[in-house]
Motif scaffolding. Structure first.
Motif, PDB file in Angstrom:
ATOM      1  N   ARG A  38      12.410  -5.019   3.422  1.00  0.00           N
ATOM      2  CA  ARG A  38      11.759  -3.730   3.170  1.00  0.00           C
ATOM      3  C   ARG A  38      11.806  -3.373   1.691  1.00  0.00           C
ATOM      4  NH1 ARG A  38      13.817  -2.542   8.386  1.00  0.00           N
ATOM      5  NH2 ARG A  38      15.837  -1.864   7.591  1.00  0.00           N
ATOM      6  N   ASN A  41       9.391  -5.615  -0.239  1.00  0.00           N
ATOM      7  CA  ASN A  41       8.010  -5.178  -0.032  1.00  0.00           C
ATOM      8  C   ASN A  41       7.695  -3.936  -0.856  1.00  0.00           C
ATOM      9  OD1 ASN A  41       7.568  -7.255   1.775  1.00  0.00           O
ATOM     10  ND2 ASN A  41       7.914  -6.008   3.599  1.00  0.00           N
ATOM     11  N   LYS A  42       8.671  -3.042  -0.968  1.00  0.00           N
ATOM     12  CA  LYS A  42       8.459  -1.827  -1.751  1.00  0.00           C
ATOM     13  C   LYS A  42       8.341  -2.155  -3.231  1.00  0.00           C
ATOM     14  CE  LYS A  42       8.352   1.253   0.264  1.00  0.00           C
ATOM     15  NZ  LYS A  42       7.203   1.895   0.945  1.00  0.00           N
ATOM     16  N   GLU A  45       4.940  -3.296  -3.843  1.00  0.00           N
ATOM     17  CA  GLU A  45       4.020  -2.157  -3.890  1.00  0.00           C
ATOM     18  C   GLU A  45       4.054  -1.490  -5.260  1.00  0.00           C
ATOM     19  OE1 GLU A  45       3.654   0.693  -0.608  1.00  0.00           O
ATOM     20  OE2 GLU A  45       5.097  -0.540   0.482  1.00  0.00           O
ATOM     21  N   LYS A 170      -0.669   4.910  -4.321  1.00  0.00           N
ATOM     22  CA  LYS A 170       0.540   5.701  -4.236  1.00  0.00           C
ATOM     23  C   LYS A 170       1.126   5.892  -5.629  1.00  0.00           C
ATOM     24  CE  LYS A 170       2.836   5.570   0.226  1.00  0.00           C
ATOM     25  NZ  LYS A 170       4.061   5.150   0.937  1.00  0.00           N
ATOM     26  N   LEU A 175       6.865   5.788  -4.916  1.00  0.00           N
ATOM     27  CA  LEU A 175       7.338   4.460  -4.546  1.00  0.00           C
ATOM     28  C   LEU A 175       8.770   4.213  -5.028  1.00  0.00           C
ATOM     29  CD1 LEU A 175       4.096   2.406  -5.274  1.00  0.00           C
ATOM     30  CD2 LEU A 175       5.094   2.872  -3.038  1.00  0.00           C
ATOM     31  N   GLU A 178      10.988   6.001  -2.650  1.00  0.00           N
ATOM     32  CA  GLU A 178      11.092   5.285  -1.381  1.00  0.00           C
ATOM     33  C   GLU A 178      12.010   4.078  -1.519  1.00  0.00           C
ATOM     34  OE1 GLU A 178       6.662   6.529   0.317  1.00  0.00           O
ATOM     35  OE2 GLU A 178       7.015   4.495  -0.409  1.00  0.00           O
ATOM     36  N   SER A 179      11.926   3.388  -2.653  1.00  0.00           N
ATOM     37  CA  SER A 179      12.823   2.259  -2.911  1.00  0.00           C
ATOM     38  C   SER A 179      14.266   2.737  -3.022  1.00  0.00           C
ATOM     39  CB  SER A 179      12.416   1.543  -4.203  1.00  0.00           C
ATOM     40  OG  SER A 179      11.116   1.036  -4.117  1.00  0.00           O
TER      41      SER A 179
END
Length: 238
Positions: A38, A41-42, A45, A170, A175, A178-179
């Motif tokens: 996860r 993937n972030k 992004e 985004k 981001l 979120e990370s």
């Protein structure tokens, strides 16, 4: 990528690289592997969002960043005066509506920042006479209006250069947040779980994680002055 994001991003890259070489340890906890995926993937992004912004390709990033910083500063000044005024007058709804931080504004999309600036200006304008006692005067509101107009013009030009519109991706700040949540709420916890049986792994992880963790503001190193170790992974284009 702006400095306010790049410091924290470099730490994320170092953590990603470290964990990639420790699968024999992280693999002992299946959920740890999923959390790492996860996070990776972030990070991907973040790289894509930075690429799509196209600041460097337009040649406008310097002007945009400078105007954005000035706009944020003027908005915060007005919001602070409003918040102080609301606190003294016990206007809870007003206080809540103007309770914003610099990081709140940094995370906004460009057009949302312009909108927020307009809201703060309008709210302050309605009480400008009273707000003079709190350090805010009419010229401060004029400055917000002018900077917001300049900022809108710059982002409009950038969108035109990229083909007529600004790509809606985004926001990098979102981001990063979120990370940060994945790192603090999941990765850190799994590392702690492994501490007893894999102390060397834990200590190495903490060295990578803490030395480069520039904190929630993502803008400066730790107050103890610790110097980050070299990072051989190249960051996105600045």
């Amino acid at each position: 990528m702006k400095e306010k994001y790049s410091n924290y991003y470099r730490m994320l890259l170092s953590v990603e690289t470290f964990l990639a070489g420790k699968t024999e340890v992280t693999g002992t906890i299946p959920a740890f592997g999923r959390a790492i995926t996860r996070l990776n993937n972030k990070i991907a992004e973040i790289q894509e969002a930075d690429k799509n912004r196209g600041d460097k390709a337009t040649g406008k990033s310097g002007s945009k960043n400078e105007t954005e910083e000035k706009l944020i500063a003027t908005v915060l000044k007005a919001a602070s005066a409003l918040k102080t005024y609301a606190a003294e007058k016990e206007l809870s709804d007003l206080a809540k509506s103007v309770d914003i931080s610099k990081w709140d504004l940094i995370k906004l999309r460009d057009l949302d920042l312009v909108s927020k600036a307009g809201f703060i200006k309008k709210t302050a304008h309605e009480k400008i006479t009273e707000l003079e006692e709190y350090g805010l005067i009419a010229s401060d509101l004029t400055k917000i209006e002018e900077l917001a107009a300049n900022f809108s013009s710059v982002i409009g030009e950038m969108g035109s250069i990229r083909g007529g519109k600004i790509t809606e991706t985004k926001n990098l700040g979102v981001l990063i947040d979120e990370s940060k949540a994945i790192l603090e709420n999941q990765i850190d916890g799994f590392a702690e779980t492994l501490k007893e049986n894999h102390l060397d792994f834990y200590n190495q992880y903490k060295a990578v994680r803490d030395v480069l963790n520039y904190g929630a503001s993502h803008t400066k190193p730790d107050e103890d002055g610790t110097t980050p170790p070299p990072d051989t992974t190249p960051p996105p284009a600045v």
